[in-house]
Write a protein that holds these residues in place. Structure first.
Motif, PDB file in Angstrom:
ATOM      1  N   GLN A  61       0.831  -1.200   0.000  1.00  0.00           N
ATOM      2  CA  GLN A  61       0.000   0.000   0.000  1.00  0.00           C
ATOM      3  C   GLN A  61       0.864   1.248   0.000  1.00  0.00           C
ATOM      4  O   GLN A  61       2.076   1.184   0.291  1.00  0.00           O
ATOM      5  N   ASP A  62       0.265   2.369  -0.307  1.00  0.00           N
ATOM      6  CA  ASP A  62       0.958   3.652  -0.257  1.00  0.00           C
ATOM      7  C   ASP A  62       0.606   4.344   1.056  1.00  0.00           C
ATOM      8  O   ASP A  62      -0.561   4.700   1.295  1.00  0.00           O
ATOM      9  N   ALA A  63       1.603   4.504   1.907  1.00  0.00           N
ATOM     10  CA  ALA A  63       1.378   5.202   3.166  1.00  0.00           C
ATOM     11  C   ALA A  63       1.133   6.682   2.899  1.00  0.00           C
ATOM     12  O   ALA A  63       1.713   7.272   1.983  1.00  0.00           O
ATOM     13  N   GLU A  64       0.266   7.277   3.709  1.00  0.00           N
ATOM     14  CA  GLU A  64       0.016   8.716   3.580  1.00  0.00           C
ATOM     15  C   GLU A  64       1.285   9.488   3.916  1.00  0.00           C
ATOM     16  O   GLU A  64       2.019   9.142   4.855  1.00  0.00           O
ATOM     17  N   VAL A  65       1.541  10.527   3.147  1.00  0.00           N
ATOM     18  CA  VAL A  65       2.731  11.352   3.354  1.00  0.00           C
ATOM     19  C   VAL A  65       2.309  12.729   3.876  1.00  0.00           C
ATOM     20  O   VAL A  65       1.472  13.406   3.265  1.00  0.00           O
ATOM     21  N   LEU A  66       2.893  13.125   5.004  1.00  0.00           N
ATOM     22  CA  LEU A  66       2.629  14.434   5.592  1.00  0.00           C
ATOM     23  C   LEU A  66       3.832  15.331   5.331  1.00  0.00           C
ATOM     24  O   LEU A  66       4.938  15.043   5.796  1.00  0.00           O
ATOM     25  N   GLY A  67       3.632  16.400   4.596  1.00  0.00           N
ATOM     26  CA  GLY A  67       4.701  17.351   4.342  1.00  0.00           C
ATOM     27  C   GLY A  67       4.462  18.630   5.111  1.00  0.00           C
ATOM     28  O   GLY A  67       3.526  19.373   4.809  1.00  0.00           O
ATOM     29  N   LEU A  68       5.296  18.865   6.146  1.00  0.00           N
ATOM     30  CA  LEU A  68       5.144  20.048   6.993  1.00  0.00           C
ATOM     31  C   LEU A  68       6.493  20.748   7.126  1.00  0.00           C
ATOM     32  O   LEU A  68       7.543  20.166   6.829  1.00  0.00           O
ATOM     33  N   LYS A  69       6.463  21.973   7.610  1.00  0.00           N
ATOM     34  CA  LYS A  69       7.705  22.740   7.674  1.00  0.00           C
ATOM     35  C   LYS A  69       8.502  22.453   8.947  1.00  0.00           C
ATOM     36  O   LYS A  69       9.694  22.162   8.891  1.00  0.00           O
ATOM     37  N   THR A  70       7.871  22.549  10.107  1.00  0.00           N
ATOM     38  CA  THR A  70       8.616  22.468  11.359  1.00  0.00           C
ATOM     39  C   THR A  70       8.094  21.347  12.244  1.00  0.00           C
ATOM     40  O   THR A  70       6.966  20.877  12.092  1.00  0.00           O
ATOM     41  N   LYS A  71       8.925  20.944  13.209  1.00  0.00           N
ATOM     42  CA  LYS A  71       8.518  19.930  14.172  1.00  0.00           C
ATOM     43  C   LYS A  71       7.385  20.454  15.047  1.00  0.00           C
ATOM     44  O   LYS A  71       6.486  19.696  15.428  1.00  0.00           O
ATOM     45  N   GLU A  72       7.383  21.733  15.353  1.00  0.00           N
ATOM     46  CA  GLU A  72       6.320  22.316  16.164  1.00  0.00           C
ATOM     47  C   GLU A  72       4.975  22.210  15.456  1.00  0.00           C
ATOM     48  O   GLU A  72       3.952  21.884  16.069  1.00  0.00           O
ATOM     49  N   GLU A  73       4.972  22.487  14.158  1.00  0.00           N
ATOM     50  CA  GLU A  73       3.757  22.374  13.368  1.00  0.00           C
ATOM     51  C   GLU A  73       3.279  20.924  13.344  1.00  0.00           C
ATOM     52  O   GLU A  73       2.086  20.645  13.472  1.00  0.00           O
ATOM     53  N   PHE A  74       4.221  20.003  13.196  1.00  0.00           N
ATOM     54  CA  PHE A  74       3.860  18.584  13.192  1.00  0.00           C
ATOM     55  C   PHE A  74       3.306  18.157  14.546  1.00  0.00           C
ATOM     56  O   PHE A  74       2.312  17.408  14.614  1.00  0.00           O
ATOM     57  N   ASP A  75       3.924  18.595  15.639  1.00  0.00           N
ATOM     58  CA  ASP A  75       3.459  18.197  16.976  1.00  0.00           C
ATOM     59  C   ASP A  75       2.016  18.628  17.215  1.00  0.00           C
ATOM     60  O   ASP A  75       1.242  17.909  17.853  1.00  0.00           O
ATOM     61  N   ARG A  76       1.648  19.798  16.721  1.00  0.00           N
ATOM     62  CA  ARG A  76       0.264  20.247  16.869  1.00  0.00           C
ATOM     63  C   ARG A  76      -0.679  19.312  16.110  1.00  0.00           C
ATOM     64  O   ARG A  76      -1.760  18.962  16.601  1.00  0.00           O
ATOM     65  N   TYR A  77      -0.257  18.905  14.919  1.00  0.00           N
ATOM     66  CA  TYR A  77      -1.062  17.957  14.139  1.00  0.00           C
ATOM     67  C   TYR A  77      -1.167  16.622  14.871  1.00  0.00           C
ATOM     68  O   TYR A  77      -2.262  16.059  15.016  1.00  0.00           O
ATOM     69  N   ALA A  78      -0.038  16.088  15.315  1.00  0.00           N
ATOM     70  CA  ALA A  78      -0.006  14.771  15.953  1.00  0.00           C
ATOM     71  C   ALA A  78      -0.800  14.750  17.254  1.00  0.00           C
ATOM     72  O   ALA A  78      -1.449  13.751  17.585  1.00  0.00           O
ATOM     73  N   ASP A  79      -0.761  15.858  17.995  1.00  0.00           N
ATOM     74  CA  ASP A  79      -1.509  15.930  19.250  1.00  0.00           C
ATOM     75  C   ASP A  79      -3.009  15.809  18.983  1.00  0.00           C
ATOM     76  O   ASP A  79      -3.733  15.150  19.743  1.00  0.00           O
ATOM     77  N   ARG A  80      -3.491  16.442  17.908  1.00  0.00           N
ATOM     78  CA  ARG A  80      -4.906  16.304  17.538  1.00  0.00           C
ATOM     79  C   ARG A  80      -5.206  14.901  17.011  1.00  0.00           C
ATOM     80  O   ARG A  80      -6.217  14.297  17.345  1.00  0.00           O
ATOM     81  N   TYR A  81      -4.309  14.408  16.178  1.00  0.00           N
ATOM     82  CA  TYR A  81      -4.489  13.106  15.535  1.00  0.00           C
ATOM     83  C   TYR A  81      -4.571  11.968  16.563  1.00  0.00           C
ATOM     84  O   TYR A  81      -5.349  11.024  16.406  1.00  0.00           O
ATOM     85  N   ALA A  82      -3.773  12.061  17.636  1.00  0.00           N
ATOM     86  CA  ALA A  82      -3.769  11.025  18.672  1.00  0.00           C
ATOM     87  C   ALA A  82      -5.091  10.918  19.404  1.00  0.00           C
ATOM     88  O   ALA A  82      -5.385   9.891  20.030  1.00  0.00           O
ATOM     89  N   LYS A  83      -5.896  11.965  19.342  1.00  0.00           N
ATOM     90  CA  LYS A  83      -7.177  11.992  20.042  1.00  0.00           C
ATOM     91  C   LYS A  83      -8.346  11.566  19.145  1.00  0.00           C
ATOM     92  O   LYS A  83      -9.496  11.615  19.569  1.00  0.00           O
ATOM     93  N   GLU A  84      -8.022  11.149  17.934  1.00  0.00           N
ATOM     94  CA  GLU A  84      -9.051  10.655  17.016  1.00  0.00           C
ATOM     95  C   GLU A  84      -9.094   9.125  17.101  1.00  0.00           C
ATOM     96  O   GLU A  84      -8.054   8.473  16.978  1.00  0.00           O
ATOM     97  N   PRO A  85     -10.269   8.535  17.329  1.00  0.00           N
ATOM     98  CA  PRO A  85     -10.345   7.066  17.468  1.00  0.00           C
ATOM     99  C   PRO A  85     -10.053   6.346  16.156  1.00  0.00           C
ATOM    100  O   PRO A  85     -10.251   6.894  15.066  1.00  0.00           O
TER     101      PRO A  85
END
Length: 415
Positions: A61-85
């Motif tokens: 399969q093709d894994a989804e690719v996340l292209g972001l600029k900074t680790k801080e921007e990614f952490d905000r995304y991941a923090d929200r994503y972890a709370k999605e069932p």
């Protein structure tokens, strides 16, 4: 999960390395991870025989690719994503490729029914090995489950059951850190980082007294509960047992971890050191029976003694899984999923040999406020530092308050 709903079963973490890699290399590594770990292809199905797990055949399969600029921007995304069932009847492990300006990595979300925190670190180590051209060690989780069938019919399981029933005879009353009633499992995280100096002081004392860091932090939590809960001397604290017996299990992606109740027995007339060594002995005893999970323990106690409560509302875990490969530039982060069963979970994060301890306090928002957690952490650490400096003191003689708190109590409250 059906009872609690939401993201309560989500385990989520990320790993980054400095530099760049081609997208083809990264996609191939992710696919190889799915191929070599049958646990990651487990799915839940409803059949005429009831709800079952089955292993899907590997399909590239093709894994989804996340292209972001900074680790801080990614952490905000991941923090929200972890709370999605996760979809309970869908893919139970999702690995995304992440590309930042100066680094690359993966974001892993896994359902707790097929994996645990150790599995996250193991997946990251496998990813690094594959990118280095190595063939990582990987074993079948299904074969492990087949072996577990023998345990459920063995004398060993009977001995484990008897151990926890005997412990309950010693303490059939429970002590909860929070007596508040809660209507939801919503929780949040407060993190404290102990600098290298304080972390080194704690590690040196543990080594000097020949106790594990887990036991030392458990003793600190036990002291805090003793002092804040009317000098209670017997109570339960939950802990997460790794439950991986050897090299084979430690290189198998899957769910192994067990929650087990640990009976704390403090003697207020003995020294801190004596109590510390007693807690060490109890931890050895509990870990010898760690294959027997908390749900089974509760079931047995309820059947034998008509006990209708839970044994604890606080869990202490020590996380020391290390991601191998990637050199000194590897960076891992574990994200909180926003839901939990216990009032409070304290995680001592000592992963990746950084030389500092991160203490994560995950707490139900209906049971605690942030300022209460801040005060709790401060008081618990004051107890620990005084105990290490003066381990001949008895529990009630140890200093719990900071100079600021003492001044407020002795002066401001008496004006």
């Amino acid at each position: 999960e059906t009872y609690a709903g939401g993201s309560i079963s989500v385990v989520c973490g990320s790993m980054f390395l400095k530099g760049t890699r081609s997208l083809e290399e990264l996609q191939n590594a992710v696919n190889k991870i799915y191929e070599m770990n049958d646990a990651l292809r487990l799915c839940i199905v409803k059949t005429e025989h009831g709800v079952q797990q089955k292993v899907e055949e590997f399909v590239e399969q093709d894994a989804e690719v996340l292209g972001l600029k900074t680790k801080e921007e990614f952490d905000r995304y991941a923090d929200r994503y972890a709370k999605e069932p996760l979809d309970f009847y869908g893919l139970l492990c999702i690995i995304k490729i992440v590309l930042l300006e100066d680094r690359y990595g993966i974001l892993i979300k896994i359902h707790h029914i097929i994996g645990d925190a150790w599995a996250l670190s193991l997946i990251c180590s496998q990813f690094n090995a594959i990118l280095s051209g190595e063939i990582p060690k990987a074993y079948s989780y299904v074969e492990y489950l087949d072996k577990e069938k023998f345990y459920t019919k063995s004398n060993g399981q009977g001995k484990d059951k008897a151990f926890f029933l005997e412990r309950f005879k010693e303490c059939d009353e429970v002590t909860y850190l929070s007596e508040k009633e809660g209507k939801s499992f919503c929780s949040t995280r407060k993190t404290f980082v102990l600098d290298a100096g304080k972390s080194g002081q704690i590690a040196a004392y543990a080594k000097e007294r020949n106790v594990s860091l887990f036991v030392l932090f458990m003793a600190a939590l036990a002291l805090y509960m003793n002092r804040t809960k009317m000098n209670v001397d017997k109570f339960y604290i939950g802990t997460a047992a790794l439950n991986r017996a050897g090299r084979h299990d430690k290189n198998t992606v899957g769910l192994f971890v067990n929650s087990v109740p640990m009976l704390i027995g403090l003697d207020n007339e003995k020294s801190f050191l004596d109590n510390l060594l007693q807690i060490r002995q109890e931890s050895f005893s509990v870990l010898r029976h760690q294959r027997y999970g908390y749900s089974e323990v509760l079931k047995d106690i309820r059947e034998a003694y008509h006990f209708n409560e839970k044994l604890y509302d606080v869990v202490l875990s020590y996380q020391n899984a290390t991601v191998f490969g990637g050199g000194e530039e590897v960076e891992t982060t574990w994200y909180h999923n926003g839901m939990q069963m216990e009032s409070l979970q304290i995680h001592i994060d000592d992963r990746d040999e950084e030389g500092t301890f991160r203490m994560h306090y995950d707490y139900q928002v209906e049971k605690f406020r942030e300022k209460e957690i801040v005060r709790m952490h401060g008081q618990m650490m004051h107890l620990l530092y005084d105990a290490m400096a003066n381990d001949g003191k008895k529990p009630y003689e140890l200093e719990m308050l900071s100079d600021v708190e003492r001044k407020k109590i002795l002066r401001d409250f008496n004006l």
